[in-house]
Design an enzyme around this catalytic site. Structure first.
Site, PDB file in Angstrom:
ATOM      1  N   TRP A   1     -30.511   2.833  25.354  1.00 38.81           N
ATOM      2  CA  TRP A   1     -29.594   2.824  24.222  1.00 38.81           C
ATOM      3  C   TRP A   1     -29.593   4.168  23.499  1.00 38.81           C
ATOM      4  O   TRP A   1     -30.645   4.767  23.304  1.00 38.81           O
ATOM      5  CB  TRP A   1     -30.028   1.744  23.208  1.00 38.81           C
ATOM      6  CG  TRP A   1     -29.680   0.368  23.652  1.00 38.81           C
ATOM      7  CD1 TRP A   1     -29.236  -0.001  24.879  1.00 38.81           C
ATOM      8  CD2 TRP A   1     -29.764  -0.816  22.863  1.00 38.81           C
ATOM      9  NE1 TRP A   1     -29.030  -1.350  24.918  1.00 38.81           N
ATOM     10  CE2 TRP A   1     -29.349  -1.878  23.688  1.00 38.81           C
ATOM     11  CE3 TRP A   1     -30.137  -1.084  21.551  1.00 38.81           C
ATOM     12  CZ2 TRP A   1     -29.305  -3.188  23.245  1.00 38.81           C
ATOM     13  CZ3 TRP A   1     -30.096  -2.383  21.095  1.00 38.81           C
ATOM     14  CH2 TRP A   1     -29.679  -3.434  21.948  1.00 38.81           C
TER      15      TRP A   1
ATOM     16  N   LYS B   1     -24.665   2.390  25.529  1.00 41.60           N
ATOM     17  CA  LYS B   1     -25.612   2.034  26.588  1.00 41.60           C
ATOM     18  C   LYS B   1     -25.440   3.010  27.747  1.00 41.60           C
ATOM     19  O   LYS B   1     -24.444   2.968  28.441  1.00 41.60           O
ATOM     20  CB  LYS B   1     -25.386   0.593  27.042  1.00 41.60           C
ATOM     21  CG  LYS B   1     -25.807  -0.379  25.976  1.00 41.60           C
ATOM     22  CD  LYS B   1     -25.112  -1.716  26.086  1.00 41.60           C
ATOM     23  CE  LYS B   1     -25.212  -2.425  24.757  1.00 41.60           C
ATOM     24  NZ  LYS B   1     -23.926  -2.704  24.121  1.00 41.60           N
TER      25      LYS B   1
ATOM     26  N   GLU C   1     -21.665 -10.899   3.905  1.00 46.58           N
ATOM     27  CA  GLU C   1     -22.308 -12.210   4.034  1.00 46.58           C
ATOM     28  C   GLU C   1     -23.604 -12.299   3.243  1.00 46.58           C
ATOM     29  O   GLU C   1     -24.223 -13.349   3.161  1.00 46.58           O
ATOM     30  CB  GLU C   1     -22.594 -12.499   5.522  1.00 46.58           C
ATOM     31  CG  GLU C   1     -21.351 -12.762   6.367  1.00 46.58           C
ATOM     32  CD  GLU C   1     -20.721 -11.502   6.943  1.00 46.58           C
ATOM     33  OE1 GLU C   1     -20.977 -10.407   6.396  1.00 46.58           O
ATOM     34  OE2 GLU C   1     -19.963 -11.606   7.919  1.00 46.58           O
TER      35      GLU C   1
ATOM     36  N   THR D   1     -14.549 -10.817   5.071  1.00 44.61           N
ATOM     37  CA  THR D   1     -15.094  -9.665   5.797  1.00 44.61           C
ATOM     38  C   THR D   1     -13.912  -8.929   6.417  1.00 44.61           C
ATOM     39  O   THR D   1     -12.836  -9.504   6.608  1.00 44.61           O
ATOM     40  CB  THR D   1     -16.040 -10.099   6.925  1.00 44.61           C
ATOM     41  OG1 THR D   1     -15.284 -10.860   7.863  1.00 44.61           O
ATOM     42  CG2 THR D   1     -17.179 -10.931   6.406  1.00 44.61           C
TER      43      THR D   1
HETATM   44  P1  ADP Z   1     -17.597  -5.437   7.215  1.00 43.83           P
HETATM   45  O1  ADP Z   1     -18.575  -6.297   7.944  1.00 43.83           O
HETATM   46  O2  ADP Z   1     -16.423  -6.132   6.740  1.00 43.83           O
HETATM   47  O3  ADP Z   1     -17.404  -4.075   7.800  1.00 43.83           O
HETATM   48  P2  ADP Z   1     -19.585  -5.185   5.290  1.00 43.83           P
HETATM   49  O4  ADP Z   1     -19.451  -4.423   4.055  1.00 43.83           O
HETATM   50  O5  ADP Z   1     -20.034  -6.565   5.237  1.00 43.83           O
HETATM   51  O6  ADP Z   1     -18.207  -5.101   5.843  1.00 43.83           O
HETATM   52  O7  ADP Z   1     -20.420  -4.374   6.355  1.00 43.83           O
HETATM   53  C1  ADP Z   1     -21.711  -4.696   6.717  1.00 43.83           C
HETATM   54  C2  ADP Z   1     -22.184  -3.765   7.789  1.00 43.83           C
HETATM   55  O8  ADP Z   1     -22.115  -2.408   7.379  1.00 43.83           O
HETATM   56  C3  ADP Z   1     -23.629  -3.965   8.154  1.00 43.83           C
HETATM   57  O9  ADP Z   1     -23.796  -5.036   9.031  1.00 43.83           O
HETATM   58  C4  ADP Z   1     -23.980  -2.627   8.779  1.00 43.83           C
HETATM   59  O10 ADP Z   1     -23.559  -2.549  10.120  1.00 43.83           O
HETATM   60  C5  ADP Z   1     -23.162  -1.658   7.990  1.00 43.83           C
HETATM   61  N1  ADP Z   1     -23.987  -1.036   6.947  1.00 43.83           N
HETATM   62  C6  ADP Z   1     -24.063  -1.354   5.655  1.00 43.83           C
HETATM   63  N2  ADP Z   1     -24.912  -0.534   5.007  1.00 43.83           N
HETATM   64  C7  ADP Z   1     -25.404   0.315   5.933  1.00 43.83           C
HETATM   65  C8  ADP Z   1     -26.343   1.400   5.908  1.00 43.83           C
HETATM   66  N3  ADP Z   1     -26.934   1.799   4.798  1.00 43.83           N
HETATM   67  N4  ADP Z   1     -26.603   2.030   7.071  1.00 43.83           N
HETATM   68  C9  ADP Z   1     -26.012   1.666   8.219  1.00 43.83           C
HETATM   69  N5  ADP Z   1     -25.116   0.669   8.306  1.00 43.83           N
HETATM   70  C10 ADP Z   1     -24.811  -0.001   7.187  1.00 43.83           C
END
Ligand code: ADP
Length: 542
Positions: free
Chosen positions: A444, A439, A331, A186
């Site tokens: 929020w 916040k 994940e 990640t």
């Molecule tokens: P990293 O965690 O390394 O940034 P990831 O690709 O695993 O990379 O990112 C996952 C996160 O990206 C999600 O938990 C979410 O916060 C965000 N995310 C992914 N797709 C979307 C989406 N369509 N809309 C909003 N947030 C998104």
């Protein structure tokens, strides 16, 4: 009593065997680092992935040993996907946009033994090889005789020489489907990166799911262009689903700018594409001023961060392309939800349909989800109540590689770090990442909502909303804006643009015009860095 059905393990090698046997003449087209267009077929990829397996045997790699890649989307990377995992080793795709220090750390943590890389990344490998004593073979993804002299990299071989002498009739081994197949770290916005370690079983189940009609709807009639990189979460699983369905694959290589992607889409009759919003922003930015249309593109999956409504609108209304908003994470292999409407929604007026399409969508069978409050209790699916989003399923991690960070699960569920609502029809909408949510006075404010509104202004190229410390309200939102080239808009005009679109107290306190917004290694806005850049910023009136 057990069922009496056969129990062949779900192995990645079975995908490439299937692709060769049932769609061997299916095309794989790649723009190479060298700049030319390379064409081959699933039969070629199958044959050459067996040669990759042979080369790994020859190098003495054992079952579960790690083979790393630093590579763009292309046919050689695809061969490694199948050759490495199919032969029982673990493919470790490294994100080349990370800092070299981080890449070295990751390669050592993963205990990589072989590193295969595109010529673009030669400087990275030169910077890290001395720090990675465990890597005993470097493979430059290039033609025979094209190894540059004097690189200083030990045990460096050209890919075509490395696999060239290997036999093509390698027998794929059979083993437990729960064996590790590939891994991805990640981005690690906090602390050291942690790796998701995928298995053959999780990868195959995800590949089936990703191809479903309400997910990517992939078929042998599609020409698929994954702009989403193979170096991050296996390009959303597209290489595997492509082998399963026998679709044509079109790889952009290093050229991700709007012009190059558009030309490839037209030349290869691409019907389906996938990528993060920032990439599509570049594509749309190329289409409009040049008055271009898509001849064949029908659908695109956009995810990785929230897809701005203006983008969904532009694709649908101006270009007739269906946008499928998707959500997932490293994940989760990564797909969790996809936004496709149900039959009853087709009767709704277009504005109502649009409201639904903006959501991140419905859970894919295999990725169960729920929202909970601070007390851990389930919250209602009413489309209004928001809470922490948790997931579980056979392609979601149960722990990180080497147990980093301890047990991540809560009663068997993986906490995503996202805050979301779910409506009665099961449409999930991300309000924010829990660390980005603002916040203000105990309430929020969703930074995504604020960004979406700013992005709908015709003069705005990109917008990022962050919370700033406030003595009375705790935090107040401000929006950082990159203007489109040649476009004019003032702070006051932008603030006015929010009126009537959100509650008064949610309107940002300020607009800060910036040259660019820092992007992370996966093309997402890096709010941590943006906050650092705003260290000396003072809120008006605070
Ligand atoms: P990293 O965690 O390394 O940034 P990831 O690709 O695993 O990379 O990112 C996952 C996160 O990206 C999600 O938990 C979410 O916060 C965000 N995310 C992914 N797709 C979307 C989406 N369509 N809309 C909003 N947030 C998104």
């Amino acid at each position: 009593m057990l069922g009496l059905m056969q129990t062949q393990p779900l192995l990645i090698s079975s995908l490439i065997v299937h692709a060769e046997r049932h769609g061997g003449d299916g095309e794989i087209v790649s723009r190479r680092v060298e700049g030319d267009i390379h064409r081959c077929t699933w039969t070629d990829v199958a044959r050459r992935s067996r040669q990759v397996a042979g080369a790994l045997d020859a190098a003495g790699l054992l079952f579960s040993d790690r083979v790393a890649t630093l590579a763009w989307n292309g046919y050689r990377h695809l061969e490694l996907y199948f050759g490495v995992s199919g032969s029982g080793r673990v493919l470790h795709t490294i994100n080349p946009r990370l800092h070299p220090e981080q890449i070295a750390w990751i390669a050592n943590h993963a205990e990589d033994q072989v590193l295969c890389f595109d010529a673009t990344f030669l400087p990275i490998v030169q910077a890290i090889h001395a720090k990675c004593p465990g890597i005993r073979q470097y493979v430059l993804l290039c033609d025979s005789g094209k190894l540059p002299a004097g690189t200083g990299i030990p045990n460096l071989v050209a890919y075509e020489d490395w696999i060239g002498g290997q036999k093509t009739d390698y027998e794929w081994p059979t083993f437990d489907e729960n064996s590790a197949s590939s891994m991805c770290y990640t981005s690690g916005t906090t602390g050291n990166p942690k790796a998701a370690l995928y298995s053959h079983r999780s990868t195959l189940l995800h590949a089936y799911a990703a191809a479903l009609p309400d997910v990517m709807n992939l078929s042998a009639r599609d020409s698929v262009l994954p702009v989403v990189p193979m170096f991050h979460v296996n390009a959303w699983g597209i290489p595997y689903s492509a082998a399963l369905t026998g679709c044509k694959l079109v790889f952009p290589g290093p050229a991700m700018d709007g012009k190059s992607v558009y030309e490839l889409m037209e030349a290869e009759k691409v019907t389906f594409a996938a990528g993060v919003p920032t990439v599509w922003q570049m594509l749309l930015g190329h289409l409009k001023p040049n008055n271009l249309r898509f001849s064949t593109l029908r659908r695109t999956v956009i995810g990785g961060s929230a897809c701005p409504p203006a983008m969904i609108h532009a694709f649908r209304e101006d270009y007739g392309v269906d946008v499928l908003h998707a959500w997932g994470m490293t994940e989760m292999s990564p797909l969790g939800t996809l936004c496709t409407l149900k039959n009853k929604h087709l009767e709704l007026p277009p504005e109502e349909q649009m409201k639904l399409r903006l959501k991140q969508g419905r859970a894919i069978f295999g990725a169960d989800m729920k929202i909970v409050g601070d007390d851990g209790q389930d919250l209602p699916w009413d489309g209004k109540t928001y809470g922490d989003l948790l997931v579980r399923g056979p392609w979601i991690i149960r722990e990180y590689f080497k147990g980093e960070g301890g047990d991540p699960l809560v009663d068997g569920w993986f906490p995503t770090g996202d805050v979301a609502t779910i409506d009665a029809d099961g449409f999930m909408q991300i309000t924010d990442r829990s660390k980005d949510v603002i916040k203000s006075g105990g309430e929020w404010i969703s930074s995504i909502d604020i960004e979406n509104i700013a992005m709908a202004h015709p003069a705005v190229q990109m917008a990022a909303c962050v919370g700033m410390k406030h003595p009375k309200w705790d935090e107040r939102p401000i929006v950082c804006v990159v203007r489109k080239q040649g476009a004019e808009v003032t702070r006051e005009e932008l603030l006015q643009f929010f009126e009537g679109k959100v509650a008064k107290w949610q309107v940002p306190d300020d607009v800060v015009f910036v040259e660019s917004i820092p992007l992370g290694a996966t093309g997402k806005m890096l709010k941590t860095k943006l906050r650092e850049q705003l260290r000396d910023y003072k809120l008006p009136g605070a």
